[in-house]
Design a protein around this motif. Structure first.
Motif, PDB file in Angstrom:
ATOM      1  N   PHE A   1      24.200 -19.565  21.820  1.00  0.00           N
ATOM      2  CA  PHE A   1      24.959 -19.039  22.926  1.00  0.00           C
ATOM      3  C   PHE A   1      25.987 -18.276  23.152  1.00  0.00           C
ATOM      4  N   GLY A   2      25.322 -17.513  24.021  1.00  0.00           N
ATOM      5  CA  GLY A   2      26.955 -16.345  24.705  1.00  0.00           C
ATOM      6  C   GLY A   2      27.898 -17.565  25.006  1.00  0.00           C
ATOM      7  N   PRO A   3      28.753 -16.291  25.387  1.00  0.00           N
ATOM      8  CA  PRO A   3      29.832 -16.926  25.772  1.00  0.00           C
ATOM      9  C   PRO A   3      30.368 -17.322  27.489  1.00  0.00           C
TER      10      PRO A   3
ATOM     11  N   GLN B   1      19.262 -23.106  19.373  1.00  0.00           N
ATOM     12  CA  GLN B   1      19.342 -22.131  20.479  1.00  0.00           C
ATOM     13  C   GLN B   1      21.134 -21.446  20.391  1.00  0.00           C
TER      14      GLN B   1
ATOM     15  N   TYR C   1      20.489 -19.304  31.317  1.00  0.00           N
ATOM     16  CA  TYR C   1      20.586 -20.947  31.904  1.00  0.00           C
ATOM     17  C   TYR C   1      21.445 -19.796  32.930  1.00  0.00           C
TER      18      TYR C   1
ATOM     19  N   LEU D   1      24.668 -18.432  31.264  1.00  0.00           N
ATOM     20  CA  LEU D   1      24.670 -18.759  29.718  1.00  0.00           C
ATOM     21  C   LEU D   1      22.656 -17.926  29.179  1.00  0.00           C
TER      22      LEU D   1
ATOM     23  N   MET E   1      28.550 -20.123  35.932  1.00  0.00           N
ATOM     24  CA  MET E   1      28.529 -19.776  34.892  1.00  0.00           C
ATOM     25  C   MET E   1      26.267 -19.390  34.520  1.00  0.00           C
TER      26      MET E   1
END
Lengths: 114, 112
Positions: free
Chosen positions: A105-107, A103, A35, A90, A88
């Motif tokens: 998510f990573g940082p 889902q 994303y 993601l 950003m």
């Protein structure tokens, strides 16, 4: 305990200089997503991999590419970053693509384009 | 594609119950309703998911009326740390190929 890991957390690149962002997961999930989230906006889906099958969103620019060499890793390549690509990025994973598949998510990686 | 509409922002005070409503008028029969929370400079985090009636977990409750055209996320006794953006998502696709598109989200500001 990290399940979705993104490296680096912050990336600075120059206008037009290719850049690669990486994502890894320890969940053994089938699906990995990328994303893009610009300031004060919602995350926008760029593409996803279901196993090795790549699915591009219709409005994702050709400048964005992705690779998934194995289950655990997925890369986002920006071939010629423009100032408008600062955002950003993601990475997310899900076990499958059913309606109830959550889902994770990573940082995120914050990309700056100079 | 089931589009969602939420208030852009809400203010609350510590200790209050907060209800955030999301409308999804063209939700499909197979769609579930999912809420995510996102803090600044972090990825979204799953809060709760439901199909109909009421779902409750340790973090929140989700109320879905019979027509499923809207849903309400309820956060009991919020604290300053609940200040975040809350996204309501409704899936799009078939049962086995479901993608989620984020709407604009609701920015919740909890004041002391």
């Amino acid at each position: 305990d990290a399940m979705v890991i993104q490296n680096p957390r912050y990336q600075v690149t120059q206008f037009g200089k290719p850049v690669t962002l990486s994502c890894s997961q320890t969940l053994n999930h089938n699906v990995m997503y990328w994303y893009q989230q610009k300031s004060s906006q919602a995350p926008k889906l760029l593409f996803h991999y279901y196993d090795k099958d790549f699915n591009n969103e219709a409005d994702t620019p050709d400048n964005f590419q992705s690779r998934r060499p194995n289950t655990s890793f997925c890369f986002l390549d920006i071939r010629s970053p423009g100032l408008g690509d600062a955002a950003m990025y993601l990475c997310a994973t899900s076990r499958d693509m059913g309606a109830t598949d959550t889902q994770y998510f990573g940082p995120g990686t914050r990309l700056t384009v100079l | 594609l089931a589009k969602t509409t939420q208030p852009i922002s809400m203010d609350s005070y510590e200790g209050q119950e907060v209800n955030i409503t999301c409308s999804h008028n063209n939700i499909a029969t197979n769609d579930y309703i999912t809420w995510y929370q996102q803090f600044p400079s972090q990825g979204p985090r799953f809060i709760i998911q439901g199909y109909k009636t009421k779902v409750t977990n340790e973090v929140a409750s989700l109320f879905i009326p019979a027509d499923r055209k809207s849903s309400t996320l309820s956060l009991p006794r919020v604290s300053l740390s609940d200040t975040a953006v809350y996204y309501c998502l409704v899936g799009s696709g078939t049962d086995n190929f479901n993608k989620f598109y984020f709407g604009s989200g609701t920015k919740l500001n909890v004041k002391p």
